[in-house]
Enzyme design. Structure first.
Site, PDB file in Angstrom:
ATOM      1  N   TYR A 134      10.315   0.746   8.590  1.00  0.00           N
ATOM      2  CA  TYR A 134       8.960   0.354   8.985  1.00  0.00           C
ATOM      3  C   TYR A 134       8.385   1.368   9.993  1.00  0.00           C
ATOM      4  CZ  TYR A 134       5.345  -2.977  10.503  1.00  0.00           C
ATOM      5  OH  TYR A 134       4.163  -3.594  10.803  1.00  0.00           O
TER       6      TYR A 134
ATOM      7  N   HIS B 133      -1.488   0.310  15.179  1.00  0.00           N
ATOM      8  CA  HIS B 133      -1.669   1.554  14.466  1.00  0.00           C
ATOM      9  C   HIS B 133      -3.086   1.730  13.934  1.00  0.00           C
ATOM     10  CE1 HIS B 133      -1.120   0.125  10.065  1.00  0.00           C
ATOM     11  NE2 HIS B 133      -1.264  -0.937  10.811  1.00  0.00           N
TER      12      HIS B 133
ATOM     13  N   HIS C 127       5.264  -9.143  11.219  1.00  0.00           N
ATOM     14  CA  HIS C 127       6.093  -9.064  10.005  1.00  0.00           C
ATOM     15  C   HIS C 127       7.558  -9.209  10.409  1.00  0.00           C
ATOM     16  CE1 HIS C 127       2.801  -7.463   7.536  1.00  0.00           C
ATOM     17  NE2 HIS C 127       2.555  -6.577   8.484  1.00  0.00           N
TER      18      HIS C 127
ATOM     19  N   GLU D 104      -6.397  -5.320  10.013  1.00  0.00           N
ATOM     20  CA  GLU D 104      -5.929  -5.034   8.645  1.00  0.00           C
ATOM     21  C   GLU D 104      -5.760  -6.345   7.865  1.00  0.00           C
ATOM     22  OE1 GLU D 104      -2.599  -2.292   8.374  1.00  0.00           O
ATOM     23  OE2 GLU D 104      -3.106  -1.824   6.299  1.00  0.00           O
TER      24      GLU D 104
ATOM     25  N   HIS E 238      -5.374  -7.713  15.152  1.00  0.00           N
ATOM     26  CA  HIS E 238      -5.430  -6.547  14.251  1.00  0.00           C
ATOM     27  C   HIS E 238      -6.282  -6.898  13.033  1.00  0.00           C
ATOM     28  CE1 HIS E 238      -4.221  -3.108  11.990  1.00  0.00           C
ATOM     29  NE2 HIS E 238      -3.117  -3.564  11.458  1.00  0.00           N
TER      30      HIS E 238
ATOM     31  N   ASP F 138      -3.819  -7.786   5.845  1.00  0.00           N
ATOM     32  CA  ASP F 138      -2.641  -8.658   5.740  1.00  0.00           C
ATOM     33  C   ASP F 138      -2.594  -9.665   6.888  1.00  0.00           C
ATOM     34  OD1 ASP F 138      -2.221  -6.235   7.145  1.00  0.00           O
ATOM     35  OD2 ASP F 138      -0.058  -6.414   7.027  1.00  0.00           O
TER      36      ASP F 138
ATOM     37  N   ASP G 198       1.572  -5.474  14.514  1.00  0.00           N
ATOM     38  CA  ASP G 198       2.489  -4.781  13.600  1.00  0.00           C
ATOM     39  C   ASP G 198       3.696  -4.168  14.323  1.00  0.00           C
ATOM     40  OD1 ASP G 198       1.383  -5.102  11.032  1.00  0.00           O
ATOM     41  OD2 ASP G 198      -0.086  -3.534  11.381  1.00  0.00           O
TER      42      ASP G 198
ATOM     43  N   HIS H 186       0.801  -1.231   0.000  1.00  0.00           N
ATOM     44  CA  HIS H 186       0.000   0.000   0.000  1.00  0.00           C
ATOM     45  C   HIS H 186       0.838   1.288   0.000  1.00  0.00           C
ATOM     46  CE1 HIS H 186       0.362   0.363   4.357  1.00  0.00           C
ATOM     47  NE2 HIS H 186      -0.540  -0.539   4.643  1.00  0.00           N
TER      48      HIS H 186
HETATM   49 FE1  FEO Z   1      -1.494  -2.956   9.956  1.00  0.00          FE
HETATM   50 FE2  FEO Z   1       0.582  -5.529   8.931  1.00  0.00          FE
HETATM   51  O1  FEO Z   1      -1.005  -4.535   9.087  1.00  0.00           O
END
Ligand code: FEO
Length: 395
Positions: free
Chosen positions: A191, A145, A224, A80, A78, A82, A164, A24
């Site tokens: 990051y 976040h 991640h 999001e 989370h 991913d 994250d 993104h």
């Molecule tokens: Fe906020 Fe890795 O997603």
């Protein structure tokens, strides 16, 4: 990627996305991972999933350890996509009535993505859950976040599943900090600069809160990149330093150019800054990704922006970077502007407006040169650079 045991009974069952290059708008030049964690206790627990297209790979990884249908509990730290895109596939496979733990905002946000089709169990901050020999605790980290973000903490092993936070977009078979060493830090810094910078005040508060709670952390498992087991304090300390936003004696010059006049100005300004002994780097926007530029912004004191005037406005690539930067709210910066123009020359004024909106301390109203800088114009640029450098040196 095969699952890896982190401590007895706790596994990373996530996947590597080797091919992603644009996350993104963030350049992921070596790919990334979507980590998901399996805890095998009296109850079998899955923490987070992966992107939708990797859901079957996640199930196959879990199956190397335990039949996925034996999962009793899923935790979503989370929303999001991913980390939650694979939820429908996983829940459908293991049974949609199994409890899905998440924060209150997680419940709201997951329902807005998938509907009220799961057995959501919204948790309070600090709520605990016994899964047999282990107790898990949930720590709300709202806006770190996303509004739904939370951490899960395994009290017995002192493992923080940090979503994250403390992550890096890093793809590799090395799964731990001890395997990668300091080479991981530029990835962690990028990051932070691109995902977490605007939440710096919240990070400082959270670290204080965790210290007050006396929470010991032996291992940090982010969603991640690598897992911090050798020295989790290293990334926590780095987050504290980055969040303070105390800049180095460094200037960056971010510019684009049409016919190389603004480039000539940028490099002459860089020469002037260098004369003052301040570290400086000119960055041509179309030669550097905006997320790389943002990483340089993180610890720079002076942000010098140059744009030609195009159609009475800013060069589009300059607008892109300024919009991106403004969203991440860097603090403690000196701002300066410059640009070549043909007849109307609005770009410098427009840059100033953007930098002022970011509350930068402006050096002055900027430097404009018509068409091509001549000898005198380049001398003005070097003098402007010295003025910027002196302001940085005197910070
Ligand atoms: Fe906020 Fe890795 O997603």
């Amino acid at each position: 990627m095969k699952p890896v045991e982190i401590v007895k009974g706790v596994y990373n069952v996530g996947v590597i996305d080797w091919n992603i290059r644009d996350f993104h708008g963030y350049s992921t030049e070596i790919g990334t991972t979507y980590n998901a964690y399996l805890i095998v206790d009296e109850q079998v627990v899955l923490i987070d999933t992966v992107k939708k297209e990797f859901a079957d790979q996640l199930l196959a990884n879990i199956a190397e350890i335990v039949d996925p249908k034996k999962i009793d509990i899923v935790i979503s730290n989370h929303t999001e996509m991913d980390h939650s895109g694979g939820l429908p596939r996983v829940m459908h496979y293991i049974g949609e009535s199994k409890p899905l733990y998440c924060s209150k905002m997680g419940h709201k946000n997951l329902a807005q993505h998938f509907g009220q089709i799961f057995n959501y169990q919204a948790v309070e901050n600090g709520q605990e859950l016994s899964i047999g020999s282990r107790t898990l605790a949930f720590l709300e980290t709202r806006m770190l976040h996303w509004p739904d973000s939370m951490f899960t903490y395994s009290k017995s092993e002192q493992i923080l599943f940090s979503s994250d936070a403390f992550g890096q977009h890093y793809a590799g078979y090395e799964m731990f900090d001890d395997a990668v060493g300091d080479a991981i830090m530029p990835h962690a810094k990028k990051y932070f600069a691109n995902i977490l910078l605007l939440y710096s005040p919240k990070i400082l508060k959270l670290v204080e809160q965790v210290a007050e709670m006396g929470l010991e952390i032996k291992v940090i498992c982010p969603d991640h990149g690598i897992i911090w087991r050798k020295d989790p304090g290293k990334i926590i300390n780095a987050y504290v330093e980055w969040s303070k936003q105390e800049p180095a004696k460094k200037a960056i010059i971010i510019y684009d150019t049409m016919w190389k006049s603004t480039k000539l100005m940028a490099e002459a300004i860089a020469d002037g800054i260098a004369e003052t002994g301040v570290a400086v780097k000119p960055i041509h926007i179309r030669s550097s990704h905006r997320s790389e530029i943002m990483t340089e912004v993180l610890d720079a004191r002076a942000i010098v922006v140059g744009s030609p005037t195009l159609n009475n406005g800013l060069f589009p690539s300059v607008s892109d970077v300024l919009t991106y930067m403004k969203g991440l709210r860097p603090k403690n910066k000196i701002g300066a502007s410059f640009g070549s123009y043909g007849w109307s020359g609005e770009s410098v004024k427009l840059i100033n407006a953007e930098l002022e909106a970011m509350k930068f301390d402006m050096i002055d109203s900027g430097l404009k040169i018509q068409y091509v800088p001549d000898k005198e114009g380049l001398s003005d640029c070097r003098a402007y650079g010295r003025k910027i450098g002196e302001a940085v040196a005197g910070q």
